[in-house]
Scaffold this active site. Structure first.
Site, PDB file in Angstrom:
ATOM      1  CG  PHE A 153      46.366  13.196  -9.419  1.00  0.00           C
ATOM      2  CD1 PHE A 153      47.612  12.853  -9.945  1.00  0.00           C
ATOM      3  CD2 PHE A 153      45.858  12.419  -8.382  1.00  0.00           C
ATOM      4  CE1 PHE A 153      48.334  11.774  -9.442  1.00  0.00           C
ATOM      5  CE2 PHE A 153      46.563  11.339  -7.881  1.00  0.00           C
ATOM      6  CZ  PHE A 153      47.808  11.011  -8.418  1.00  0.00           C
ATOM      7  CE  LYS A 177      36.350  18.880  -9.746  1.00  0.00           C
ATOM      8  NZ  LYS A 177      37.755  18.867  -9.258  1.00  0.00           N
ATOM      9  CD  GLU A 180      41.050  19.510  -6.304  1.00  0.00           C
ATOM     10  OE1 GLU A 180      40.707  18.842  -7.298  1.00  0.00           O
ATOM     11  OE2 GLU A 180      40.562  19.338  -5.171  1.00  0.00           O
ATOM     12  CB  SER A 230      39.862   7.718  -4.444  1.00  0.00           C
ATOM     13  OG  SER A 230      39.064   8.781  -3.973  1.00  0.00           O
ATOM     14  CB  CYS A 285      43.159   3.419 -12.391  1.00  0.00           C
ATOM     15  SG  CYS A 285      42.889   3.470 -14.155  1.00  0.00           S
ATOM     16  CD  GLU A 387      43.904   3.117  -5.755  1.00  0.00           C
ATOM     17  OE1 GLU A 387      43.150   3.886  -5.151  1.00  0.00           O
ATOM     18  OE2 GLU A 387      43.955   3.034  -6.997  1.00  0.00           O
TER      19      GLU A 387
HETATM   20  P1  NAD Z   1      40.128  11.720  -5.931  1.00  0.00           P
HETATM   21  O1  NAD Z   1      38.999  10.783  -5.641  1.00  0.00           O
HETATM   22  O2  NAD Z   1      40.814  12.372  -4.798  1.00  0.00           O
HETATM   23  O3  NAD Z   1      39.612  12.922  -6.872  1.00  0.00           O
HETATM   24  C1  NAD Z   1      38.872  12.687  -8.054  1.00  0.00           C
HETATM   25  C2  NAD Z   1      37.982  13.890  -8.335  1.00  0.00           C
HETATM   26  O4  NAD Z   1      37.067  14.043  -7.247  1.00  0.00           O
HETATM   27  C3  NAD Z   1      38.761  15.199  -8.439  1.00  0.00           C
HETATM   28  O5  NAD Z   1      38.215  15.960  -9.477  1.00  0.00           O
HETATM   29  C4  NAD Z   1      38.549  15.847  -7.085  1.00  0.00           C
HETATM   30  O6  NAD Z   1      38.540  17.259  -7.151  1.00  0.00           O
HETATM   31  C5  NAD Z   1      37.185  15.344  -6.664  1.00  0.00           C
HETATM   32  N1  NAD Z   1      37.052  15.186  -5.207  1.00  0.00           N
HETATM   33  C6  NAD Z   1      38.038  14.933  -4.312  1.00  0.00           C
HETATM   34  N2  NAD Z   1      37.540  14.857  -3.063  1.00  0.00           N
HETATM   35  C7  NAD Z   1      36.199  15.061  -3.167  1.00  0.00           C
HETATM   36  C8  NAD Z   1      35.129  15.090  -2.227  1.00  0.00           C
HETATM   37  N3  NAD Z   1      35.336  14.898  -0.931  1.00  0.00           N
HETATM   38  N4  NAD Z   1      33.882  15.310  -2.680  1.00  0.00           N
HETATM   39  C9  NAD Z   1      33.656  15.503  -3.996  1.00  0.00           C
HETATM   40  N5  NAD Z   1      34.637  15.485  -4.934  1.00  0.00           N
HETATM   41  C10 NAD Z   1      35.894  15.263  -4.540  1.00  0.00           C
HETATM   42  O7  NAD Z   1      41.156  10.918  -6.854  1.00  0.00           O
HETATM   43  P2  NAD Z   1      42.606  11.382  -7.344  1.00  0.00           P
HETATM   44  O8  NAD Z   1      43.535  11.328  -6.189  1.00  0.00           O
HETATM   45  O9  NAD Z   1      42.512  12.629  -8.130  1.00  0.00           O
HETATM   46  O10 NAD Z   1      42.942  10.202  -8.372  1.00  0.00           O
HETATM   47  C11 NAD Z   1      43.496   8.970  -7.989  1.00  0.00           C
HETATM   48  C12 NAD Z   1      42.421   7.930  -7.811  1.00  0.00           C
HETATM   49  O11 NAD Z   1      41.681   7.787  -9.015  1.00  0.00           O
HETATM   50  C13 NAD Z   1      42.982   6.547  -7.511  1.00  0.00           C
HETATM   51  O12 NAD Z   1      42.181   5.936  -6.533  1.00  0.00           O
HETATM   52  C14 NAD Z   1      42.852   5.818  -8.845  1.00  0.00           C
HETATM   53  O13 NAD Z   1      42.752   4.408  -8.756  1.00  0.00           O
HETATM   54  C15 NAD Z   1      41.590   6.398  -9.366  1.00  0.00           C
HETATM   55  N6  NAD Z   1      41.496   6.229 -10.807  1.00  0.00           N
HETATM   56  C16 NAD Z   1      40.652   5.265 -11.265  1.00  0.00           C
HETATM   57  C17 NAD Z   1      40.549   5.055 -12.623  1.00  0.00           C
HETATM   58  C18 NAD Z   1      39.643   3.990 -13.157  1.00  0.00           C
HETATM   59  O14 NAD Z   1      39.491   3.911 -14.357  1.00  0.00           O
HETATM   60  N7  NAD Z   1      38.998   3.187 -12.350  1.00  0.00           N
HETATM   61  C19 NAD Z   1      41.306   5.833 -13.516  1.00  0.00           C
HETATM   62  C20 NAD Z   1      42.151   6.810 -13.007  1.00  0.00           C
HETATM   63  C21 NAD Z   1      42.237   7.007 -11.645  1.00  0.00           C
END
Ligand code: NAD
Length: 505
Positions: A153, A177, A180, A230, A285, A387
């Site tokens: 997000f 994808k 949401e 994450s 991040c 985090e």
């Molecule tokens: P998230 O892991 O909740 O979601 C990321 C994606 O995975 C979304 O598209 C979501 O729909 C999908 N998703 C969520 N739960 C899922 C599941 N159980 N099974 C399959 N897919 C699933 O992350 P977020 O809250 O959207 O973003 C924040 C996180 O992203 C933080 O941990 C941040 O550090 C990380 N991030 C990392 C970087 C990097 O470059 N390392 C960059 C940006 C964000």
């Protein structure tokens, strides 16, 4: 919000696609707290339809000349640059970051588009004439086919743009994808690609949650997965997609440390800590969430950071313009971050500034949480181990440089880190000793420029390939080596059968 509120759908084969799934999720405006729309959550057959559109377009796009592909990339870059204000508005309305920050993320994504405009040069192979007598060898890199991108997000435009410009320029077709929580940016980008002349089906959007993600991970037509999110989900995505033989780069969470040595310029360090700790409400991040103060600087540094933090404007400014920091993305996330603040207090860290008491200049129901500063944080506290992904900066005091490096290296994450010092020798040693993928020297958020690659170490990245730059080109292509023999008609060699192992001579 009524049941007649339009639902944001998918994008497949160059047109909006509603899909058949009855499931939807609310999209909220974090600054008002109100539901602003709904987004479709794909079922398996919706996913199959979108992936099929990408697969149908793959052979034609792969065979499109480099000259034509580059023209489309340039057109996309021009359109994006001239209309980025529209995209920034969508991002602010669904993510909550202030408009200048939204424009900042678009600018970083645009840099990758500009990098990908040079794809003709980036895809040049090697050629070795007369590798053996009458034999020439050359190498090429070819697209994979359909590639999947799953984004978080916090950067609804930039993170997808870490991947899709290079993927498309290299001749692949894409299924994105998005999160949401902020789905509109992806649809805006899809329409922009079409305006730029990208053939239908080369860029597609699949809205949804775990069902959509799993469909991408499992579908045999999808050849690679680029995931950002994450750490637990990144690890899951890496394992499941790898089991299907896909190429995977799964970027995970972070806990980024900024080390301040006693000789550092403390004003520079305090400015940097505030910018990197609280910018975008800490939902980056590469945000700094731990400040490692090498004594005796901590008292002075914490005082300077606190002074600066108290001047930050949360919400709008006096003239009705933007403030320094917006709300958090959802009510649940705001409440979770607030619970970490309570946990730090209970664990005995010194709460210097409590963001829960913020007087935000915005609507009362917005998901506000102000900048929060903890001092005397210890590594066993939850506010250090987790985090938080919010505007919470923890100061850990250490006695020496060695203790600082040991702390950073003991952390399971390895995304970014920074050192603040005027001692070039110490900075040089830190670069070599620290187990982190991206390092800043007097630079708090060392996001690499597009022609280098972005990615962390340890539990911040699963897979071995970082995003964009040379590694991005490598990820979205696979190598072929062609060995060619042409007989010189004026100099025909003696014929004859020979069953031995092929010789080079
Ligand atoms: P998230 O892991 O909740 O979601 C990321 C994606 O995975 C979304 O598209 C979501 O729909 C999908 N998703 C969520 N739960 C899922 C599941 N159980 N099974 C399959 N897919 C699933 O992350 P977020 O809250 O959207 O973003 C924040 C996180 O992203 C933080 O941990 C941040 O550090 C990380 N991030 C990392 C970087 C990097 O470059 N390392 C960059 C940006 C964000």
């Amino acid at each position: 919000m009524t049941s007649s509120t339009p639902v944001l759908g998918h994008w497949a084969g160059g047109a909006p696609y509603a899909g058949g799934s009855p499931r939807t999720a609310d999209v909220t405006n974090p600054a008002t707290g109100r539901v602003s729309g709904r987004v479709s959550l794909a079922d398996e057959s919706d996913a199959a339809h979108v992936i099929a559109a990408a697969a149908a377009a793959a052979p034609g796009w792969r065979d499109t000349s480099l000259a034509r592909r580059t023209q489309v990339l340039f057109a996309f870059r021009e359109l994006l640059n001239s209309r980025k204000g529209e995209l920034a508005e969508l991002i602010t309305a669904e993510h909550g970051k202030v408009p200048s920050d939204a424009l900042g993320e678009i600018a970083r994504g645009q840099e990758v588009v500009e990098f990908a405009c040079g794809i003709s040069h980036l895809l040049k192979g090697g050629h070795s004439p007369s590798a053996s007598t009458g034999v020439d060898v050359h190498s090429t890199r070819e697209p994979l086919g359909v590639v999947g991108i799953i984004s978080p997000f916090n950067f609804p435009a930039m993170v997808p743009m870490w991947f899709f410009p290079v993927a498309i320029a290299a001749g692949n077709t894409v299924v994105l994808k998005p999160s949401e929580k902020d789905p509109s940016a992806s649809l805006w980008l899809a329409a922009l690609w079409q305006e730029a002349g990208l053939p239908d089906g080369v860029f597609n959007v699949l809205q949804g949650d775990k069902v959509a993600v799993d469909a991408l991970l499992d579908h045999p037509e999808v050849k690679s997965i680029s995931f950002v999110g994450s750490t637990p989900i990144a690890e899951y995505v890496y394992e499941r997609a790898s089991r299907h033989g896909k190429r995977v780069q799964a970027l995970g969470g972070a806990k980024n440390h900024m080390v301040v040595l006693p000789d550092a310029d403390l004003d520079l360090a305090a400015d940097a800590a505030v910018n990197a700790g609280y910018g975008s409400a800490g939902e980056r991040c590469m945000a700094i969430s731990v400040l490692v103060a090498v004594e005796p600087v901590a008292d002075e540094l914490v005082a300077r950071i606190a002074d600066r933090t108290r001047t930050l404007v949360i919400g709008g400014d006096d003239a009705g313009g933007e403030g320094d920091m917006g709300p958090l993305v959802t009510r649940e996330h705001r409440d979770k971050v607030a619970s970490y603040v309570a946990s730090g207090q209970e664990a005995g860290a010194k709460l210097v500034i409590d963001g829960r008491e913020v007087a935000a200049r915005g609507e009362a129901d917005g998901f506000w949480l102000g900048p929060t500063l903890f001092d005397h944080v210890r590594p066993e506290m939850e506010i250090y181990t987790e985090e938080i992904f919010g505007p919470v900066l923890s100061v850990v005091r250490v006695a020496s440089y060695d203790e600082a490096v040991a702390l950073v290296n003991a952390n399971p994450y390895g995304n970014g880190t920074a050192i603040f010092t005027n001692d070039g020798g110490a900075a040089r040693r830190y670069q070599s000793e620290v187990e982190v993928g991206m390092i800043g020297v007097n630079v708090p958020i060392p996001v690499p420029v597009a022609y280098y690659s972005f990615g962390g170490w340890k539990r911040s990245l699963f897979g071995d390939t970082h995003a964009h730059g040379a590694e991005g080109v490598h990820f979205f292509t696979r190598g072929k080596v062609v060995t060619t023999r042409w007989i010189d008609p004026a100099n025909r060699p003696e014929g004859g059968l020979e069953l031995g192992f092929p010789r080079n001579d």
